[in-house]
Design a protein around this motif. Structure first.
Motif, PDB file in Angstrom:
ATOM      1  N   UNK A 173       0.814  -1.221   0.000  1.00  0.00           N
ATOM      2  CA  UNK A 173       0.000   0.000   0.000  1.00  0.00           C
ATOM      3  C   UNK A 173       0.846   1.268   0.000  1.00  0.00           C
ATOM      4  N   UNK A 174       2.019   1.227   0.592  1.00  0.00           N
ATOM      5  CA  UNK A 174       2.869   2.417   0.696  1.00  0.00           C
ATOM      6  C   UNK A 174       3.897   2.429  -0.428  1.00  0.00           C
ATOM      7  N   UNK A 175       4.316   3.620  -0.780  1.00  0.00           N
ATOM      8  CA  UNK A 175       5.320   3.776  -1.828  1.00  0.00           C
ATOM      9  C   UNK A 175       6.354   4.804  -1.384  1.00  0.00           C
ATOM     10  N   UNK A 176       7.472   4.814  -2.070  1.00  0.00           N
ATOM     11  CA  UNK A 176       8.521   5.784  -1.751  1.00  0.00           C
ATOM     12  C   UNK A 176       8.177   7.140  -2.357  1.00  0.00           C
ATOM     13  N   UNK A 177       8.589   8.204  -1.663  1.00  0.00           N
ATOM     14  CA  UNK A 177       8.402   9.573  -2.147  1.00  0.00           C
ATOM     15  C   UNK A 177       9.764  10.090  -2.582  1.00  0.00           C
ATOM     16  N   UNK A 178      10.054   9.988  -3.874  1.00  0.00           N
ATOM     17  CA  UNK A 178      11.371  10.361  -4.385  1.00  0.00           C
ATOM     18  C   UNK A 178      11.607  11.865  -4.322  1.00  0.00           C
ATOM     19  N   UNK A 179      10.530  12.660  -4.477  1.00  0.00           N
ATOM     20  CA  UNK A 179      10.681  14.113  -4.419  1.00  0.00           C
ATOM     21  C   UNK A 179      11.126  14.553  -3.023  1.00  0.00           C
ATOM     22  N   UNK A 180      10.541  13.973  -1.993  1.00  0.00           N
ATOM     23  CA  UNK A 180      10.941  14.315  -0.622  1.00  0.00           C
ATOM     24  C   UNK A 180      12.368  13.844  -0.356  1.00  0.00           C
ATOM     25  N   UNK A 181      12.735  12.659  -0.841  1.00  0.00           N
ATOM     26  CA  UNK A 181      14.101  12.177  -0.660  1.00  0.00           C
ATOM     27  C   UNK A 181      15.108  13.148  -1.270  1.00  0.00           C
ATOM     28  N   UNK A 182      14.803  13.659  -2.465  1.00  0.00           N
ATOM     29  CA  UNK A 182      15.707  14.609  -3.110  1.00  0.00           C
ATOM     30  C   UNK A 182      15.746  15.926  -2.353  1.00  0.00           C
ATOM     31  N   UNK A 183      14.592  16.399  -1.892  1.00  0.00           N
ATOM     32  CA  UNK A 183      14.555  17.666  -1.153  1.00  0.00           C
ATOM     33  C   UNK A 183      15.328  17.558   0.154  1.00  0.00           C
ATOM     34  N   UNK A 184      15.187  16.449   0.859  1.00  0.00           N
ATOM     35  CA  UNK A 184      15.908  16.271   2.122  1.00  0.00           C
ATOM     36  C   UNK A 184      17.408  16.207   1.882  1.00  0.00           C
ATOM     37  N   UNK A 185      17.820  15.582   0.781  1.00  0.00           N
ATOM     38  CA  UNK A 185      19.252  15.472   0.497  1.00  0.00           C
ATOM     39  C   UNK A 185      19.905  16.816   0.231  1.00  0.00           C
ATOM     40  N   UNK A 186      19.119  17.837  -0.149  1.00  0.00           N
ATOM     41  CA  UNK A 186      19.674  19.162  -0.430  1.00  0.00           C
ATOM     42  C   UNK A 186      19.619  20.096   0.772  1.00  0.00           C
ATOM     43  N   UNK A 187      18.949  19.699   1.841  1.00  0.00           N
ATOM     44  CA  UNK A 187      18.888  20.559   3.025  1.00  0.00           C
ATOM     45  C   UNK A 187      20.237  20.582   3.728  1.00  0.00           C
TER      46      UNK A 187
END
Length: 376
Positions: A135-149
């Motif tokens: 039911x759950x999936x990965x959120x690639x956009x959030x992963x990329x945003x967190x990596x740039x913080x």
């Protein structure tokens, strides 16, 4: 003219008259008014400027003013992108429920493992919707945003993007903790990288005598000997005439007790012309393993066939071909007979509780079993 002058002189010479009293009262009222206005202006000025900061005031009572708009944006992003379980920014994969709430990989796996131990459906901590690997999936956009913080290096305290922090701390930071290159011969020095050349130029271990180094090399040989013993044992087993292996799938079950306990069991399988079953349990079947942070798995091998004579075997479990769990191989020995057809429970050699949670969170546990029959 004389009458006017006399009138003025009369007014001035009669201090007790009513006209003189009125003049003095007006002057006093004006002075009081001027003083009041000055006091009001002074008070307003103090209010505008604000009170002077007290140097003895505790730091927690001081208002922290962000340096700029970028600081405010980063603070808002931290609260938006953090994991809903641990409230920390994810370090690797980010999963989301069907309503979009974020969970880091560690917390997501932990929730699934807890639900398996409690025999409940795993739910999102925020909206209570059902969660699972399907039911759950990965959120690639959030992963990329967190990596740039930006985040702070633990050694030099400078700010770096999270995506480049690991490389900076391992290879570039001049304050990272490093060890002397003569550690292999016993040098215990640890310190910042920028002090390493100075230490190595003055290190006394390269000048030690052979007698002094023999004790250090002996300890290293013991560790190397244990590793070599394991590998030599495996290679010796591979030379046996009768070797069997199979893929085993542990399925979860519940005991019939009043307080049910989770255990795993495989379907019957055939190896070396004998029928076998594997069983596994969590934390040695303690009452509430879901309340414990440390989790372990132990297993036993059971011979279901009847044998005419003792069957002496060696066996070991390894990870399956499509699993990412890390298992260190350990060889076990047992002599099977009709009376002793079960081994004792032995620990599954996984590295830590995180690896155990990975196995518990899966629908089934897939491993590979090797059995070697000892020739008499």
């Amino acid at each position: 003219m004389s009458s006017l002058e006399e009138r003025d002189v009369g007014v001035a010479a009669a201090p007790g008259s009513s006209s003189a009293g009125l003049g003095v009262g007006a002057v006093g009222a004006a002075a009081d008014a001027v003083a009041g206005v000055a006091a009001m202006q002074e008070e307003v000025g103090i209010r505008r400027e604000g009170p002077e900061p007290d140097p003895d005031e505790p730091p927690k009572k001081r208002v922290k003013v962000p340096e700029g708009e970028s600081g405010k944006l980063e603070e808002r992003l931290y609260s938006v992108l953090c994991c809903t379980v641990c409230l920390d920014l994810p370090k690797a994969s980010v999963y989301q429920c069907t309503n979009g709430h974020l969970m880091c990989a560690g917390c997501f796996i932990h929730l699934l493992a807890d639900s398996r131990l409690k025999e409940e459906q795993a739910t999102c901590p925020n909206c209570r919707c059902e969660i699972s690997k399907n039911l759950c999936c990965r959120n690639l956009a959030v992963e990329k945003a967190v990596s740039e913080l930006p985040t702070e290096c633990t050694f030099c305290l400078k700010q770096f993007p999270r995506s480049s922090l690991e490389r900076h701390q391992k290879e570039e930071c001049q304050d990272r903790v490093t060890q002397c290159k003569y550690k292999r011969i016993g040098c215990p020095w640890q310190g910042p990288f920028h002090e390493l050349p100075a230490h190595e130029s003055e290190c006394s271990h390269p000048t030690k005598t052979g007698t002094e180094l023999m004790g250090i090399l002996g300890e290293m040989d013991q560790s190397h000997r244990r590793d070599m013993q394991l590998y030599n044992s495996i290679f010796s087993l591979l030379c046996y005439e009768k070797i069997g292996f199979t893929e085993v799938q542990f399925r979860p079950y519940r005991t019939d007790d009043f307080i049910t306990r989770l255990y795993y069991e495989t379907p019957r399988f055939t190896v070396l012309n004998q029928t076998w079953v594997l069983k596994a349990r969590v934390n040695d079947s303690e009452r509430n393993p879901n309340l414990s942070c440390k989790r372990t798995l132990s297993f036993q091998l059971i011979l279901k066939s009847k044998v005419n004579s003792a069957l002496e075997c060696s066996f070991l479990l390894l990870k399956g071909p499509y699993d990412d769990v890390r298992i260190k191989p350990v060889i076990h020995h047992h002599s099977f007979s009709n009376d002793t057809n079960e081994t004792d429970y032995v620990p599954l050699p996984i590295s830590d509780s995180v690896e155990c949670n990975k196995l518990l969170a899966a629908k089934n546990i897939n491993l590979r079993l090797f059995i070697f029959q000892v020739q008499k």
